[in-house]
Scaffold this active site. Structure first.
Site, PDB file in Angstrom:
ATOM      1  CG  ASP A   1      -7.396   3.404  -0.786  1.00 17.75           C
ATOM      2  OD1 ASP A   1      -7.908   2.280  -0.761  1.00 17.75           O
ATOM      3  OD2 ASP A   1      -7.436   4.173   0.197  1.00 17.75           O
TER       4      ASP A   1
ATOM      5  CE  LYS B   1      -4.425   1.099   0.100  1.00 20.85           C
ATOM      6  NZ  LYS B   1      -5.581   0.382  -0.458  1.00 20.85           N
TER       7      LYS B   1
HETATM    8  P1  NDP Z   1     -13.047   7.892  -2.504  1.00 17.39           P
HETATM    9  O1  NDP Z   1     -11.987   8.879  -2.192  1.00 17.39           O
HETATM   10  O2  NDP Z   1     -13.547   7.759  -3.895  1.00 17.39           O
HETATM   11  O3  NDP Z   1     -14.305   8.142  -1.557  1.00 17.39           O
HETATM   12  C1  NDP Z   1     -14.242   8.125  -0.169  1.00 17.39           C
HETATM   13  C2  NDP Z   1     -15.599   8.586   0.333  1.00 17.39           C
HETATM   14  O4  NDP Z   1     -15.718   8.365   1.728  1.00 17.39           O
HETATM   15  C3  NDP Z   1     -15.818  10.064   0.113  1.00 17.39           C
HETATM   16  O5  NDP Z   1     -17.164  10.271  -0.201  1.00 17.39           O
HETATM   17  C4  NDP Z   1     -15.487  10.650   1.489  1.00 17.39           C
HETATM   18  O6  NDP Z   1     -16.081  11.892   1.765  1.00 17.39           O
HETATM   19  C5  NDP Z   1     -16.110   9.596   2.344  1.00 17.39           C
HETATM   20  N1  NDP Z   1     -15.672   9.634   3.736  1.00 17.39           N
HETATM   21  C6  NDP Z   1     -14.435   9.728   4.245  1.00 17.39           C
HETATM   22  N2  NDP Z   1     -14.467   9.675   5.576  1.00 17.39           N
HETATM   23  C7  NDP Z   1     -15.777   9.528   5.909  1.00 17.39           C
HETATM   24  C8  NDP Z   1     -16.487   9.382   7.125  1.00 17.39           C
HETATM   25  N3  NDP Z   1     -15.851   9.381   8.299  1.00 17.39           N
HETATM   26  N4  NDP Z   1     -17.829   9.191   7.058  1.00 17.39           N
HETATM   27  C9  NDP Z   1     -18.484   9.195   5.889  1.00 17.39           C
HETATM   28  N5  NDP Z   1     -17.865   9.346   4.709  1.00 17.39           N
HETATM   29  C10 NDP Z   1     -16.543   9.512   4.729  1.00 17.39           C
HETATM   30  O7  NDP Z   1     -12.485   6.494  -1.967  1.00 17.39           O
HETATM   31  P2  NDP Z   1     -12.932   5.023  -2.369  1.00 17.39           P
HETATM   32  O8  NDP Z   1     -14.402   4.988  -2.607  1.00 17.39           O
HETATM   33  O9  NDP Z   1     -12.013   4.543  -3.409  1.00 17.39           O
HETATM   34  O10 NDP Z   1     -12.571   4.214  -1.042  1.00 17.39           O
HETATM   35  C11 NDP Z   1     -13.495   4.058   0.033  1.00 17.39           C
HETATM   36  C12 NDP Z   1     -13.050   2.905   0.921  1.00 17.39           C
HETATM   37  O11 NDP Z   1     -12.965   1.697   0.131  1.00 17.39           O
HETATM   38  C13 NDP Z   1     -11.660   3.056   1.554  1.00 17.39           C
HETATM   39  O12 NDP Z   1     -11.661   2.419   2.807  1.00 17.39           O
HETATM   40  C14 NDP Z   1     -10.757   2.265   0.602  1.00 17.39           C
HETATM   41  O13 NDP Z   1      -9.578   1.839   1.234  1.00 17.39           O
HETATM   42  C15 NDP Z   1     -11.681   1.105   0.266  1.00 17.39           C
HETATM   43  N6  NDP Z   1     -11.365   0.377  -0.945  1.00 17.39           N
HETATM   44  C16 NDP Z   1     -11.310   1.023  -2.152  1.00 17.39           C
HETATM   45  C17 NDP Z   1     -11.033   0.311  -3.301  1.00 17.39           C
HETATM   46  C18 NDP Z   1     -11.081   0.935  -4.650  1.00 17.39           C
HETATM   47  O14 NDP Z   1     -11.005   0.198  -5.642  1.00 17.39           O
HETATM   48  N7  NDP Z   1     -11.219   2.239  -4.769  1.00 17.39           N
HETATM   49  C19 NDP Z   1     -10.697  -1.130  -3.235  1.00 17.39           C
HETATM   50  C20 NDP Z   1     -10.880  -1.722  -1.946  1.00 17.39           C
HETATM   51  C21 NDP Z   1     -11.176  -0.971  -0.846  1.00 17.39           C
HETATM   52  P3  NDP Z   1     -15.220  13.271   1.808  1.00 17.39           P
HETATM   53  O15 NDP Z   1     -15.259  13.740   0.389  1.00 17.39           O
HETATM   54  O16 NDP Z   1     -15.943  14.115   2.760  1.00 17.39           O
HETATM   55  O17 NDP Z   1     -13.823  12.925   2.273  1.00 17.39           O
END
Ligand code: NDP
Length: 448
Positions: A169, A129
């Site tokens: 991510d 990572k």
């Molecule tokens: P993004 O950056 O696309 O989106 C993250 C989202 O989560 C944003 O909407 C963000 O809002 C929100 N967020 C962050 N903190 C909080 C909180 N405390 N409560 C509510 N919403 C919150 O990231 P991803 O969708 O790619 O990743 C999301 C999760 O999935 C992570 O844990 C990542 O490690 C995991 N993941 C992702 C993969 C991928 O292919 N992308 C693969 C496997 C796992 P804001 O804009 O306010 O920060």
């Protein structure tokens, strides 16, 4: 068990002592190690060969300075990381996160989880990572580009199509991957599959954008099938509104469910008629605005301040798709009390250990992140395969393979839970099934 002779406790203590001030890594390591007690009893050779001591220690940790200039000419310095955790099963593979909360402990926990997740996919990928404490929010495209170029100016020394293949991510999507790929190409003169999640015009895979969210729903569907249930007619809440959350919404809706709530780090949107996905996509993917803006477009969509309020909303299925430790004991109790029958984690380690205990005790379906969100990295593995062959598969081909991988992961996780006498406990199942393959490969490859 006599604590002095307790091998598992000894290794947990090493992880604590050697990784001072990194609670997220302690949490992830303790969960996996505790699950492995019955495995160690059955396989004393793992203790003799110090497999656990080796698996909690990254093979290589890289930290570096990332200098960049903003649009006004001001200079900023961020810190970059790449932790190459374990290469027993293949080249290192795992995303890059850009978020102000990033420090070594976050990257270490994510890299550690990635080892077992990648193993579960059945593809040849080691675990790693990377990331930076850079915050892309509010930055112009030019600023993001300059940061990505500077980040790659150092990272390029350590990665390669057969060495280490990063992906996206939190905070790293198609835009950031594109800028990093461009800089890699300039520095190395090579055009190869060095990153996944690339644009479709230059080696990206169809269905990679959708893969983590779709995969999470496919995994949940398998859990539900075992209870003679399905997504049809169910009410769903999904935390987050980023890549994973958006495509979990899309697939759950295609399967006949209604997604009534989504969130960002500021608050929650709720719509009893269903959250409008096209509006969310436009606001988050194109305009890069806050989720609150959704309520300005639809009179039935309400905005609630405070992201943890999402767990108070009544639902049949909850998909935490935002970030680590976003769902605590209180949220878990609320979900169970309100009749939730399934929780599948799109995010990495979104439930605190106390929340996980509540889910396991309640007997609802609970799919831990390292199994339920493995569809993203699995499809990255499929992108690597297409890049090696200089071919592009159709959306349907990739989606079909993704679906099958998620079905197979569910089967192997369920089977491992049963084999080690904790039927239905998919936390143990995922940790054990993921670990066994890595441990066998480490044994076979000698002391390296
Ligand atoms: P993004 O950056 O696309 O989106 C993250 C989202 O989560 C944003 O909407 C963000 O809002 C929100 N967020 C962050 N903190 C909080 C909180 N405390 N409560 C509510 N919403 C919150 O990231 P991803 O969708 O790619 O990743 C999301 C999760 O999935 C992570 O844990 C990542 O490690 C995991 N993941 C992702 C993969 C991928 O292919 N992308 C693969 C496997 C796992 P804001 O804009 O306010 O920060």
């Amino acid at each position: 068990m006599n604590k002095k002779n307790d091998y598992i406790q000894k290794v947990i203590d090493i992880a604590l002592k050697r990784n001072h001030g990194e609670p997220e890594f302690h949490q992830a390591a303790a969960e996996v190690l505790e699950s492995l007690r019955p495995v160690i009893e059955k396989h004393p050779e793992f203790e003799k060969n110090a497999i656990l001591e080796r698996i909690i220690e990254p093979e290589r940790q890289i930290a570096f300075r990332v200098p960049w200039q903003d649009d006004s000419g001001r200079i900023h310095i961020n810190r970059g990381f790449r932790i190459q955790f374990n290469s027993a099963l293949g080249p290192y593979k795992g995303g890059i996160r850009f978020h102000p909360s990033v420090y070594s402990g976050i990257i270490k926990f994510l890299g550690f989880e990635q080892i077992f997740k990648n193993s579960l996919t059945g593809l040849m990928m080691g675990g790693a990572k990377g990331g930076s404490d850079f915050d892309p929010k509010g930055k112009s495209d030019s600023e993001v580009m300059r940061f990505c170029q500077s980040f790659m100016n150092e990272l390029y020394r350590y990665i390669g199509a057969d060495t280490d293949v990063p992906a996206g991510d939190i905070g790293v999507g198609g835009r950031e991957v594109g800028y990093m790929f461009g800089q890699w190409k300039k520095l190395t003169k090579l055009f190869n599959g060095i990153l996944t999640g690339k644009g479709l015009d230059f080696g990206g895979s169809l269905a990679r954008t959708e893969a983590t969210g779709y995969g999470c729903v496919y995994f949940c569907e398998e859990m539900l099938k075992d209870r003679k249930e399905s997504f049809a007619g169910k009410t769903v809440v999904i935390s987050g509104s980023g890549n994973v959350a958006i495509y979990a919404h899309e697939k759950a809706t295609q399967l006949g469910a209604k997604v009534v709530a989504m969130s960002d780090s500021n608050g929650v949107i709720y719509d009893k008629h269903g959250v409008n996905l096209e509006t969310v996509k436009c606001i988050k993917e194109v305009e890069r605005k806050r989720i609150k803006v959704c309520s300005e477009h639809h009179s039935t969509t309400k905005y609630i301040e405070g992201c943890s309020n999402i767990w108070n909303i009544e639902c049949d299925i909850a998909l935490p798709c935002a970030t680590q430790n976003e769902l605590d004991e209180k949220g878990a109790k609320e979900l169970v009390k309100n009749g939730c029958i399934a929780v599948a984690e799109g995010a990495n380690m979104p439930s605190t250990p106390e929340a996980v205990k509540i889910f396991l005790k309640s007997g609802i379906c609970y799919g831990p992140g390292k199994a339920a969100n493995a569809g993203g990295v699995a499809t990255s593995g499929l992108e690597m395969a297409q890049n090696s062959q200089r071919l592009s598969w159709t959306f349907e081909e990739v989606d079909k393979k993704l679906h099958q991988i998620m079905v197979d992961i569910y089967k192997s996780v369920k089977q491992a839970a049963e084999e080690y006498k904790t039927p239905g406990n998919l936390v143990n199942g995922a940790n054990i099934a993921g670990f066994m393959k890595v441990a066998r490969a480490m044994m076979a490859q000698g002391l390296v």
